[in-house]
Design an enzyme around this catalytic site. Structure first.
Site, PDB file in Angstrom:
ATOM      1  N   GLY A 271       0.817  -1.205   0.000  1.00  0.00           N
ATOM      2  CA  GLY A 271       0.000   0.000   0.000  1.00  0.00           C
ATOM      3  C   GLY A 271       0.854   1.259   0.000  1.00  0.00           C
ATOM      4  CG  LEU A 272       2.073   3.183   3.109  1.00  0.00           C
ATOM      5  CD1 LEU A 272       3.404   3.104   3.823  1.00  0.00           C
ATOM      6  CD2 LEU A 272       1.212   4.261   3.730  1.00  0.00           C
ATOM      7  CB  CYS A 273       1.190   3.633  -3.839  1.00  0.00           C
ATOM      8  SG  CYS A 273       0.278   2.097  -3.789  1.00  0.00           S
ATOM      9  N   GLY A 274      -1.155   6.098  -2.379  1.00  0.00           N
ATOM     10  CA  GLY A 274      -2.283   6.940  -2.746  1.00  0.00           C
ATOM     11  C   GLY A 274      -3.464   6.139  -3.248  1.00  0.00           C
TER      12      GLY A 274
END
Lengths: 81, 295
Positions: free
Chosen positions: B89-92
């Protein structure tokens, strides 16, 4: 003659060669200088090339296609060992 | 005083968060560059293959080449949707966009097929897999490990299996949904028909034709090259998505780092104000204490 062996992951070989032998669908054949333009599909098998310093090297290809045109050889292989 | 300490602790925690996000940004930037290199290396192969195909397709029109990947008559009955997301994750909005699009496609274009249970999914990337499974969509296969070590051989295997399933009639239509990399900040949601193959004979025009010898024959060569170019198309899509993922993460982490920096500034200001107020208070106490002693 200029030879390029290209796979989707990288360019395996690029350089001047005297001759190259490839495993054609209808049997292995050799490409020398001033070969007629040809497009041929290739079987699994060895590609044996002789470069201008007369050293022989070989690659094991896993099917592909070769195009020869005006002393420029481009060999597309899916994978090379 | 307890307020002062609380602010100090928060500043420290935001600072360490900023360190993490900025490190992640660097990592994504490095990965982005590596993935872009892969695309650059794929280009000569893809271009040459395309050239040969175009060259051949000029004479294809005259011949009656049987194309096993051609469209079948009537409405497609069995549909496979290939959803390419990321493992992490952590990609908008990178992943949720793809999933949203996949659901939209089902709802708008293949609702009848879906009701009959004939829409299936193939996921590449853990995020899409988890999400679609939670929503009880039928997933035939998942290839989440592929993204850990992206190579042509790995993707070609998947493409081959999908093509096989198409020729045996398991599916009548295969579509790809993925993010196309425009630049590090912009991903373009892309929906692409993988199978059936739309005709190969697009760009006829200015191709200078040499008189080639064809071995074994034009027809056989085309038959062999079409699957190859399909595999390339599949690989391109996955690679494109992978590049876009790292671009998206880099941008997301950049924003997070910026946000942390402003937050630290705000907190520092707050901290200094509180500190000054505390000092003023102390002085007041001392002065008024001295004043009281005098009297």
């Amino acid at each position: 003659m200029k030879l390029e062996i290209i796979t989707p992951d990288k360019k395996v070989y690029e350089g001047e060669v005297k001759s190259v032998r490839v495993p054609g669908k209808k049997g292995s054949f050799q490409v020398l200088k001033d070969h007629a333009p040809i497009i041929s599909t290739l079987e699994n098998g060895p590609v044996i090339l002789v470069d201008i310093a007369d050293t022989e090297s070989s690659f094991e290809i896993n099917g592909g296609v070769i195009e020869v045109k005006a002393n420029k050889i481009i060999l597309l292989a899916e994978s090379v060992k | 005083m307890s307020n002062l300490k609380a602010i100090r602790v928060r500043i420290a925690s935001v600072k360490s968060t900023r360190q993490i996000t900025s490190a992640m940004k660097m990592v994504s930037a490095a990965k982005l560059r590596r993935a872009q290199d892969k695309i650059v290396r794929l280009r000569p192969y893809a271009n040459k293959l395309h050239d040969i195909l175009v060259n051949l397709s000029q004479s294809l029109a005259e011949m009656d080449v049987e194309n096993i990947y051609a469209a079948r008559e009537g409405e497609p009955e069995n549909v496979l949707i290939v959803v390419v997301t990321s493992n992490r994750g952590l990609c908008g909005a990178f992943n949720s966009n793809v999933i949203k699009e996949a659901r939209r496609i089902v709802a708008e274009d293949y609702l009848d097929q879906y009701k009959n249970g004939n829409v299936r999914f193939l996921t590449i990337g853990k995020n899409g897999f988890d999400n679609l499974r939670k929503q009880k969509f039928p997933i035939v296969a998942e290839y989440n490990d592929l993204l850990n070590d992206l190579s042509f051989e790995g993707t070609a295997g998947i493409a081959e299996r999908v093509m096989q399933a198409y020729t045996t009639g398991e599916y009548d239509r295969v579509e790809l949904v993925y993010n196309h990399f425009k630049n590090a900040a912009v991903q373009q949601l892309t929906r692409e028909v993988f199978l059936p193959v739309e005709s190969v004979e697009e760009e006829f025009k200015t191709f200078l034709s040499t008189d080639y010898i064809y071995e074994p024959g034009k027809e056989e060569i085309i038959k062999e090259l079409i699957p190859k170019s399909l595999k390339i198309q599949f690989y391109k899509a996955v690679l494109d998505s992978f590049v876009a993922e790292n671009g998206a993460r880099m941008t997301a982490m950049h924003k997070a780092t910026d946000n942390a920096t402003t937050m630290i500034e705000d907190l520092t200001l707050q901290y200094n104000k509180a500190r000054q107020a505390a000092i003023t208070n102390q002085i007041l106490e001392v002065v008024s204490g001295a004043e009281a002693l005098k009297g």
